[in-house]
Design an enzyme around this catalytic site. Structure first.
Site, short mmCIF file in Angstrom:
data_model
loop_
_atom_site.label_atom_id
_atom_site.label_comp_id
_atom_site.label_asym_id
_atom_site.label_seq_id
_atom_site.Cartn_x
_atom_site.Cartn_y
_atom_site.Cartn_z
NE ARG A 43 -3.85 -2.24 2.30
CZ ARG A 43 -4.89 -2.37 3.13
NH1 ARG A 43 -5.18 -1.39 3.98
NH2 ARG A 43 -5.62 -3.46 3.11
CG ASP A 152 -14.21 6.60 7.00
OD1 ASP A 152 -14.77 5.55 7.34
OD2 ASP A 152 -13.01 6.65 6.68
#
Length: 289
Positions: A43, A152
C-alpha cells in the site's frame, strides 16, 4: 533517481515498520498488527512511487515532519481497511425496522428531531442502507426532521459517499424492493436524490474532538473499534454512550463487544446491539418504551 516498481522495491525493515505503526497509532489510533510488512509494502509502496522517494526512510522523514501533514493523511488512507456492503450484517437493519425506528418515526411526526450517526462510514453504503430502511418505512420522510451524519477518517471515502456512486455489482446486495433507491447510470448505480439529501458526510477522526453538540438516537460504529487498542476501545465506548440520547441505540460490528461490567448504563438489546434506558423510574430502575 529510478522510479520504484509498483508496490515498492522492498519491504520496510522492522524498525521502519515500527515507526510507521507509531505514526499510524498516534494520528489515527489504529494498531498495526505484527506481520503486516507485506501489506505496508503493497500500500505504501505506491505512495513512495507517486512521490519519487527511493526508500521508506525518506518517506518516514516526510510523514513525521511538520510539512508532512497532507502525506500523513494519505498514509492513513492507504493503511485504512475499507470493507463495506449495503445491508451488511442485515440483522441490525431488521432491528431498525422492527424495533428501533417505529417509535422514532412517531417522535419525528410529533415534531421532534431524530438524529442518526454512521461512525466509520467508509464509502457511505451503511449510511445509505439506513436511509433506505427509513424511506421504505415512511413515505412522509421528506417532511420529517430526520438526518443521518456519516463520518470517516479517510477523506477519499467521504468524497465517495458524497458522490453516492457505486459499482453496479453492489446492486446485488440490496434487496429487490429497495433497489428503487439506486438508479442505474453509465458509471454504476447512484443513490436517489431524496436519500442523498438525508445524509451529511464529514471527515472525522474518532480519537480527536467531536464537534457534534447534540445527542444521537442511533449510532452505528461497526468493524471500526476492532482496529484500536483495548484502552482506546474502552474510551470510545464511553464516548459513544455519552453521545446517545436516552433510549438511544448503539450497533457495533460482529467481532466487537461493549463490556457491560464497567459502570456503563448500556444493556444488551440484540446481537451486537446495545441500548440506553429511556430514563430512571421512581425506584431507580431503567424505564423502557
Amino acid at each position: 533517481m529510478s522510479p520504484l516498481p509498483l508496490g515498492g522495491a522492498h519491504a520496510p525493515s522492522d524498525a521502519e515498520l515500527g515507526t510507521i505503526a507509531q505514526v499510524l497509532y498516534e494520528h489515527a489510533g489504529i494498531v498495526l498488527a505484527p506481520g503486516k510488512a507485506s501489506m505496508v509494502q503493497s500500500r505504501l509502496g505506491k505512495r513512495l512511487r507517486a512521490l519519487g522517494l527511493k526508500d521508506y526512510a525518506s518517506y518516514i522523514k516526510l510523514v513525521t515532519s511538520d510539512e508532512g501533514q497532507d502525506e500523513r493523511r494519505e498514509m492513513i488512507s492507504a493503511l485504512t481497511t475499507n470493507v463495506t456492503n449495503f445491508f451488511r450484517e442485515n440483522h441490525h437493519f431488521d432491528t431498525l425496522r422492527n424495533t428501533a425506528l417505529p417509535p422514532l418515526l412517531a417522535k419525528a411526526r410529533a415534531g421532534q428531531k431524530v438524529r442518526i450517526w454512521s461512525a466509520g462510514c467508509s464509502n457511505g453504503q451503511e449510511a445509505f442502507t439506513i436511509a433506505m430502511v427509513l424511506a421504505d418505512m415512511a413515505q412522509d420522510l421528506a417532511k420529517l426532521d430526520i438526518r443521518i451524519l456519516a463520518t470517516d477518517i479517510d477523506p477519499r471515502m467521504v468524497a465517495r459517499g458524497r458522490e453516492a456512486l457505486y459499482d453496479a455489482a453492489t446492486l446485488a446486495t440490496i434487496p429487490k424492493p429497495m433497489q428503487r433507491f439506486a438508479q442505474l447510470e453509465a458509471g454504476g448505480v447512484r443513490i436517489v436524490p431524496p436519500l442523498r439529501a438525508l445524509v451529511s458526510f464529514n471527515e472525522l477522526n474518532l480519537h480527536q474532538n467531536w464537534p457534534m453538540k447534540g445527542k444521537f438516537d442511533i449510532i452505528f460504529c461497526r468493524n471500526v473499534v476492532i482496529y484500536f487498542s483495548p484502552e482506546d476501545q474502552a474510551k470510545l465506548w464511553k464516548r459513544f454512550e455519552a453521545q446517545l440520547a436516552p433510549g438511544g441505540w448503539l450497533f457495533v460490528g460482529h467481532s466487537e463487544r461493549v463490556p457491560l461490567d464497567g459502570g456503563t448504563a448500556l444493556t444488551t438489546a440484540g446481537i451486537t446491539t446495545y441500548r440506553l434506558p429511556e430514563a430512571a423510574s421512581p425506584n431507580g430502575g431503567p424505564k423502557w418504551h
